[in-house]
Design a protein around this motif. Structure first.
Motif, PDB file in Angstrom:
ATOM      1  N   CYS A   6      63.199 -15.016  -7.513  1.00  0.00           N
ATOM      2  CA  CYS A   6      63.275 -16.124  -6.560  1.00  0.00           C
ATOM      3  C   CYS A   6      61.992 -16.115  -5.736  1.00  0.00           C
ATOM      4  O   CYS A   6      61.754 -15.174  -4.975  1.00  0.00           O
ATOM      5  CB  CYS A   6      64.503 -15.973  -5.655  1.00  0.00           C
ATOM      6  SG  CYS A   6      64.624 -17.238  -4.373  1.00  0.00           S
ATOM      7  N   GLU A  16      61.100 -21.411  -6.256  1.00  0.00           N
ATOM      8  CA  GLU A  16      61.153 -21.419  -7.715  1.00  0.00           C
ATOM      9  C   GLU A  16      62.077 -20.288  -8.143  1.00  0.00           C
ATOM     10  O   GLU A  16      61.873 -19.132  -7.774  1.00  0.00           O
ATOM     11  CB  GLU A  16      59.775 -21.232  -8.337  1.00  0.00           C
ATOM     12  CG  GLU A  16      59.811 -21.298  -9.870  1.00  0.00           C
ATOM     13  CD  GLU A  16      58.438 -21.131 -10.501  1.00  0.00           C
ATOM     14  OE1 GLU A  16      57.818 -22.158 -10.822  1.00  0.00           O
ATOM     15  OE2 GLU A  16      58.010 -19.962 -10.648  1.00  0.00           O
ATOM     16  N   GLU A  18      63.876 -18.191 -11.326  1.00  0.00           N
ATOM     17  CA  GLU A  18      63.911 -17.896 -12.755  1.00  0.00           C
ATOM     18  C   GLU A  18      65.248 -17.234 -13.037  1.00  0.00           C
ATOM     19  O   GLU A  18      65.592 -16.214 -12.434  1.00  0.00           O
ATOM     20  CB  GLU A  18      62.761 -16.985 -13.178  1.00  0.00           C
ATOM     21  CG  GLU A  18      62.692 -16.817 -14.688  1.00  0.00           C
ATOM     22  CD  GLU A  18      61.450 -16.077 -15.150  1.00  0.00           C
ATOM     23  OE1 GLU A  18      61.515 -15.476 -16.240  1.00  0.00           O
ATOM     24  OE2 GLU A  18      60.436 -16.084 -14.431  1.00  0.00           O
ATOM     25  N   SER A 106      66.754 -18.364 -20.798  1.00  0.00           N
ATOM     26  CA  SER A 106      66.271 -18.294 -19.423  1.00  0.00           C
ATOM     27  C   SER A 106      65.603 -19.616 -19.079  1.00  0.00           C
ATOM     28  O   SER A 106      65.136 -20.335 -19.954  1.00  0.00           O
ATOM     29  CB  SER A 106      65.298 -17.125 -19.247  1.00  0.00           C
ATOM     30  OG  SER A 106      64.202 -17.260 -20.123  1.00  0.00           O
ATOM     31  N   LYS A 108      63.442 -21.911 -15.631  1.00  0.00           N
ATOM     32  CA  LYS A 108      62.871 -21.973 -14.283  1.00  0.00           C
ATOM     33  C   LYS A 108      63.348 -23.251 -13.616  1.00  0.00           C
ATOM     34  O   LYS A 108      63.447 -24.299 -14.247  1.00  0.00           O
ATOM     35  CB  LYS A 108      61.344 -21.964 -14.335  1.00  0.00           C
ATOM     36  CG  LYS A 108      60.741 -20.599 -14.628  1.00  0.00           C
ATOM     37  CD  LYS A 108      59.224 -20.659 -14.558  1.00  0.00           C
ATOM     38  CE  LYS A 108      58.613 -19.271 -14.811  1.00  0.00           C
ATOM     39  NZ  LYS A 108      57.132 -19.317 -14.771  1.00  0.00           N
ATOM     40  N   ASN A 110      62.678 -25.517  -9.952  1.00  0.00           N
ATOM     41  CA  ASN A 110      62.078 -25.746  -8.641  1.00  0.00           C
ATOM     42  C   ASN A 110      63.103 -26.482  -7.787  1.00  0.00           C
ATOM     43  O   ASN A 110      63.561 -27.575  -8.163  1.00  0.00           O
ATOM     44  CB  ASN A 110      60.801 -26.577  -8.764  1.00  0.00           C
ATOM     45  CG  ASN A 110      59.675 -25.775  -9.391  1.00  0.00           C
ATOM     46  OD1 ASN A 110      59.406 -24.648  -8.978  1.00  0.00           O
ATOM     47  ND2 ASN A 110      59.035 -26.324 -10.410  1.00  0.00           N
TER      48      ASN A 110
END
Length: 426
Positions: A6, A16, A18, A106, A108, A110
């Motif tokens: 984080c 952001e 992950e 996984s 990401k 925002n």
């Protein structure tokens, strides 16, 4: 599902994340997607909707269901990641898958998060309470309202028309000597002084008597809705058929018996005095609440993401839509009738949405600084109130309203009560 990283971004209230989604969770999502989509998939040798998953994956590729399965996972994965990171997501700006396999995937994200605001000097707020004194004038005003509701219109023949009368007229309008569309009517009931007609129209009927035929001249406003009439001088021929005036009942014991369950005027005034007293008290209390809310919003410090205002406005539009539906209406028809679109409807709620967001954040900041706690007894009491209000079983209410959400609401309410209890009322 697990939060891998984080990262606080340079922009205020932006992070952001992950996130890793484990193979079991991803596999379950893939299976859900398969069961939903298989109904519309045709595979030679199998009846429609009956092809096994492994056959579809062999024909279209092992990743055929991955995209939709990831979409299925994102909400819960983000919720769990935010909870682990100790943040509250307001909006998701971007989502990007990094890698995916049968062992999991996984991604990401925002995100914009709810800010931690600061507030000080919230105890001892000074407010001024409106007078709640019930005067004879206020009681008389209430009686006049009741008289007006019980009035009747009677024909007047012994005087000229005056403001507040209803004039029954024929009229026909002309511009440059030519009659124009929509400028003619017969036996039209026009309340004088209402301002419903072109400026100067009603004023020129005042002073005329029943049976008179006369001509008046007016000028259409520059912003008049009919393009061909904007700013034009016009002449109207008027025939005044009848003048009607409002006749109010006499205020006596008979009037009281007609409009209430009281027998005498004195008894009725005493009842009205109690009614007015309650209304004034309610108005004064509400005004105090508004003053406290305004002061709390002024004391709030920090940067609020625009997305929070946007989300609140959207929620208010949804609430309005539900109210319309409960009345047998729909949003599309309402907007057409009002000449609005989705954006203008949302703009209508913008100011109130900002106030709600600011007040909520202010009270959350107060609750945090005062270490306000919510007990099981508090929640049970609130669930009980909701069950009674909605005529539902308590267990059904608990299913519909998560304890976590209700806890935040109760905490905010406690914070507000604390501030109100400590306010200095002048």
């Amino acid at each position: 599902m697990a939060l891998k990283e984080c990262t606080k971004k340079e922009q205020a209230n932006s992070y952001e994340l992950e996130v890793n989604v484990d193979g079991e969770t991803f596999g379950n999502a893939i299976n859900r997607v398969y069961k939903k989509q298989v109904k519309s998939i045709n595979i030679p040798g199998f009846r429609k909707g009956k092809a096994p998953r492994h056959v579809i994956e062999k024909m279209y590729g092992s990743e055929v269901f991955y995209e939709d399965a990831m979409q299925d996972c994102y909400p819960d994965a983000l919720y769990e990641a935010a909870k682990e990171a100790g943040i509250k997501i307001v909006s998701v700006e971007t989502l990007e898958a990094i890698e995916a396999s049968k062992e999991g995937f996984s991604f990401k994200a925002n995100v914009v998060v709810e800010p931690e605001m600061e507030i000080n000097n919230y105890l001892g707020i000074e407010v001024t309470k409106k007078s709640t004194e019930v005067t004879d004038e206020l009681v008389d005003e209430e009686i006049e309202k009741v008289r007006d509701r019980n009035s009747r219109m009677v024909t007047v023949e012994d005087r000229a028309a005056q403001n507040d009368d209803v004039a029954v007229i024929d009229f026909e309008g002309f511009v440059d000597g030519e009659a124009f569309e929509g400028g003619k009517a017969e036996n039209y009931n026009l309340k004088l002084g209402s301002g419903n007609f072109i400026p100067g129209f009603e004023e020129q009927i005042v002073g005329h008597k029943t049976g008179e035929e006369f001509t008046i001249t007016v000028k259409f406003p520059e912003d008049y809705q009919a393009e061909e009439l904007k700013g034009k001088d016009a002449e109207f021929k008027i025939n005044l058929h009848e003048i009607k005036a409002k006749e109010l009942p006499e205020v006596d014991d008979e009037f009281v018996k007609d409009v209430s369950d009281k027998e005498t005027l004195d008894e009725y005034k005493a009842e009205l005095k109690e009614t007015v007293a309650k209304r004034l008290q309610d108005e004064a209390d509400k005004d105090v609440d508004n003053q406290i809310a305004e002061k709390l919003m002024e004391l709030l410090e920090g940067e609020i993401p625009e997305a929070m205002y946007d989300n609140q406005a959207n929620e208010m539009v949804r609430e309005f839509d539900m109210r319309l539906r409960s009345q047998g209406l729909d949003m599309k028809t309402y907007m057409q009738y009002m000449g609005m679109d989705a954006n203008s409807l949302k703009d209508m709620y913008k100011e109130e949405a900002e106030k709600r967001v600011k007040l909520r954040l202010a009270l959350e900041a107060v609750a945090r600084k005062e270490n306000i706690e919510v007990t099981e007894a508090d929640l049970d009491a609130e669930y009980g109130k909701m069950a009674e209000a909605y005529k539902m079983e308590v267990e059904k209410v608990k299913e519909a309203v998560p304890a976590e959400s209700l806890t935040e609401d109760v905490k905010v309410e406690k914070a507000l009560n604390l501030v109100k209890d400590k306010a200095v009322i002048k």
